[in-house]
Design a protein around this motif. Structure first.
Motif, mmCIF file in Angstrom:
data_model
loop_
_atom_site.group_PDB
_atom_site.id
_atom_site.type_symbol
_atom_site.label_atom_id
_atom_site.label_comp_id
_atom_site.label_asym_id
_atom_site.label_seq_id
_atom_site.Cartn_x
_atom_site.Cartn_y
_atom_site.Cartn_z
ATOM 1 N N ALA A 143 0.825 -1.208 0.000
ATOM 2 C CA ALA A 143 0.000 0.000 0.000
ATOM 3 C C ALA A 143 0.857 1.255 0.000
ATOM 4 O O ALA A 143 0.575 2.231 -0.706
ATOM 5 C CB ALA A 143 -0.933 -0.006 1.205
ATOM 6 N N PRO B 4 -12.187 -0.878 0.191
ATOM 7 C CA PRO B 4 -12.079 0.574 0.027
ATOM 8 C C PRO B 4 -13.209 1.347 0.686
ATOM 9 O O PRO B 4 -13.070 2.535 0.935
ATOM 10 C CB PRO B 4 -12.104 0.753 -1.501
ATOM 11 C CG PRO B 4 -11.673 -0.555 -2.045
ATOM 12 C CD PRO B 4 -12.191 -1.583 -1.103
ATOM 13 N N TYR C 244 0.450 3.790 7.510
ATOM 14 C CA TYR C 244 -0.426 3.987 6.362
ATOM 15 C C TYR C 244 -1.873 3.977 6.832
ATOM 16 O O TYR C 244 -2.268 3.130 7.640
ATOM 17 C CB TYR C 244 -0.211 2.880 5.328
ATOM 18 C CG TYR C 244 -1.177 2.950 4.157
ATOM 19 C CD1 TYR C 244 -0.931 3.801 3.087
ATOM 20 C CD2 TYR C 244 -2.334 2.179 4.131
ATOM 21 C CE1 TYR C 244 -1.812 3.875 2.021
ATOM 22 C CE2 TYR C 244 -3.221 2.245 3.068
ATOM 23 C CZ TYR C 244 -2.958 3.095 2.019
ATOM 24 O OH TYR C 244 -3.829 3.175 0.973
ATOM 25 N N HIS D 173 -6.014 4.534 5.366
ATOM 26 C CA HIS D 173 -7.011 4.737 4.316
ATOM 27 C C HIS D 173 -8.287 5.234 4.981
ATOM 28 O O HIS D 173 -8.838 4.567 5.858
ATOM 29 C CB HIS D 173 -7.268 3.438 3.566
ATOM 30 C CG HIS D 173 -8.409 3.513 2.590
ATOM 31 N ND1 HIS D 173 -8.307 4.199 1.393
ATOM 32 C CD2 HIS D 173 -9.673 3.012 2.636
ATOM 33 C CE1 HIS D 173 -9.462 4.092 0.743
ATOM 34 N NE2 HIS D 173 -10.309 3.383 1.474
ATOM 35 N N TYR E 161 -12.081 9.162 -1.067
ATOM 36 C CA TYR E 161 -11.071 8.283 -0.488
ATOM 37 C C TYR E 161 -9.798 9.103 -0.255
ATOM 38 O O TYR E 161 -9.263 9.719 -1.179
ATOM 39 C CB TYR E 161 -10.781 7.106 -1.422
ATOM 40 C CG TYR E 161 -12.025 6.390 -1.878
ATOM 41 C CD1 TYR E 161 -12.731 5.552 -1.022
ATOM 42 C CD2 TYR E 161 -12.505 6.564 -3.175
ATOM 43 C CE1 TYR E 161 -13.873 4.905 -1.434
ATOM 44 C CE2 TYR E 161 -13.643 5.903 -3.606
ATOM 45 C CZ TYR E 161 -14.327 5.080 -2.733
ATOM 46 O OH TYR E 161 -15.465 4.441 -3.154
ATOM 47 N N ASP F 198 -5.905 8.876 1.448
ATOM 48 C CA ASP F 198 -4.841 7.995 1.936
ATOM 49 C C ASP F 198 -3.678 8.834 2.431
ATOM 50 O O ASP F 198 -3.318 9.853 1.820
ATOM 51 C CB ASP F 198 -4.376 7.054 0.829
ATOM 52 C CG ASP F 198 -5.471 6.127 0.359
ATOM 53 O OD1 ASP F 198 -5.663 5.088 0.999
ATOM 54 O OD2 ASP F 198 -6.143 6.439 -0.640
#
Length: 445
Positions: A44, A230, A252, A254, A276, A278
């Protein structure tokens, strides 16, 4: 007439756009890599820091096509080179021709790689039995201009993967020296904690010395949460000691957020859209005690991306040597076209350079058919209606779905968690690999 005037207004809708790239192309070949190199959020982070960031003063064109009458094969071709056309810099072209046994299971395949640089021709093959959890793979350079190391003659490996455990090893069968194994790894998951070890013998002349030398070993421990879909938030935090000489800390996350839609071109019942976001951070610090410059002794990078809708993606990353930003536009035609423009600021010399990328793709369609009541086709533009909505909590529309309960059975394939249905986990931030068709829910859901 009464029914005409008393017609109920349409329910409020939240648009749920598809992701730009899900799953990433790297997920198709994860079974020829060590699980240690893909878990702990590494894949990712690689996608966050590298995808759509074109090299400064360079262009890259990628074509990804699949025949209509045979979905088991596809072709990915790339042409890249400098924009200034200097004699010392040449244009490089390469292509993958791939055969995949099951279109929903990318981990049993054979592909051929051709390139204008070394290796000129290479074959990769992989098989994985989801019921037994056993797999094997091989990478064989068939044509090379010059073979320097034993690895240039081929690498084979065996692996075992279950829901909470993975181990494997690779070797070079055509090596002239006794170099077994070339690498080995062991990774385990308990709850939300993932721990792993990897052995890569680079130091020592005898087998006993290699095993005792700590520079041949790497270890990592990570903590992650989320479903891998997602549509659900997730995060992963990892600490790694690589080769007993480098400490790496990474994070990380999301995030799935919703914002109001104030677009006069949309219908009045459209009240919001899902976005979305990130975020990633990676710090690398040398701890071997060698005298190096501060610029190379410790380095870090911070990256973030924001997908505003199905067509626009913004990304940026900052580091001590350079900072980059990119903007990508994607059209969801058949095939789809993606145009990206990157700007890179070199902090050492103080100049800014640009790179350009173009992708033509017909591999990963966002074909959203009718799913559950929360994901009903809204218009022919591949966006979806979300009926299960608590639409006046404060001033922000909120999407409620079975996804919150871990029910992904009726969700379109592109938005299911990797590993929950038909696809073995490719991001590695939750599961080490569920069998295709495994309908068990992720831990904690």
């Amino acid at each position: 007439m009464g029914n005409f005037f008393d017609k109920e207004p349409p329910p409020p809708m939240v648009l749920v756009p598809p992701l730009f790239d899900f799953p990433p192309l790297a997920a198709r070949t994860r079974m020829v890599e060590s699980s240690y190199n893909l878990l702990f959020g590494k894949l990712a982070l690689k996608c966050l820091f590298e995808d759509y960031f074109e090299e400064a003063q360079h262009f890259r064109t990628m074509i990804m096509l699949k025949p209509i009458d045979d979905p088991h094969v596809d072709l990915v071709a790339t042409v890249s080179g400098p924009l200034d056309h200097k004699p010392e810099k040449s244009i490089v072209g390469n292509a993958f021709f791939r055969w995949q046994r099951d279109i929903d299971d990318p981990h049993t395949f054979v592909d051929l790689y051709v390139s204008s640089s070394d290796p000129v021709l290479q074959m990769r093959s992989c098989f994985f039995d989801p019921k037994l959890g056993i797999g094997g793979f091989g990478v064989f350079p068939l044509l090379m201009r010059k073979r320097v190391s034993s690895q240039d003659y081929g690498v084979v490996g065996l692996r075992y993967g279950s829901r909470n455990f993975s181990f494997g090893a690779t070797c070079m069968p055509f090596s002239l020296r006794d170099e077994f194994p070339k690498s080995a790894w062991l990774v385990s998951k308990v709850g939300r904690v993932i721990a792993g070890l990897q052995y890569e013998p680079d130091y020592g002349s005898k087998d006993s010395a290699k095993y005792r030398n700590l520079k041949n070993w790497s270890g990592a421990i990570g903590y992650g949460a989320g479903s891998g879909s997602p549509l659900s938030p997730s995060f992963n935090f990892c600490l790694e000691l690589a080769k007993s000489s480098q400490f790496i800390a990474s994070f990380y996350q999301h995030a799935v957020v919703q914002r109001r839609v104030k677009n006069p071109l949309e219908e009045s019942e459209v009240v919001g859209i899902t976005n979305y976001i990130d975020f990633g951070f990676e710090l690398q610090t040398s701890i071997d005690g060698e005298e190096t410059s501060m610029m190379h002794d410790s380095t870090f990078q911070i990256g973030a991306s924001w997908q505003a809708n199905k067509n626009f993606l913004l990304k940026g990353k900052v580091g001590p040597l350079s900072s980059s930003g990119t903007c990508a536009f994607k059209s969801w035609w058949k095939p789809s076209f993606t145009l990206s423009i990157s700007a890179t600021r070199d902090h050492t010399v103080g100049n800014t350079a640009y790179g350009f990328g173009l992708r033509v793709e017909h591999l990963r369609e966002a074909s959203y058919e009718r799913a559950d009541p929360n994901f009903v086709m809204l218009t022919p533009n591949k966006e979806h209606l979300a009926e299960g909505i608590v639409w006046k909590i404060g001033k922000r529309p909120m999407l409620e779905s079975d996804v919150n309960a871990g029910n992904f059975d009726a969700v379109p394939r592109e938005l299911r968690p990797l590993g929950n249905k038909n696809v073995i986990d490719a991001l590695g931030d939750l599961k080490l690999g569920c069998a295709p068709g495994d309908d068990r829910r992720p831990p904690g859901r």
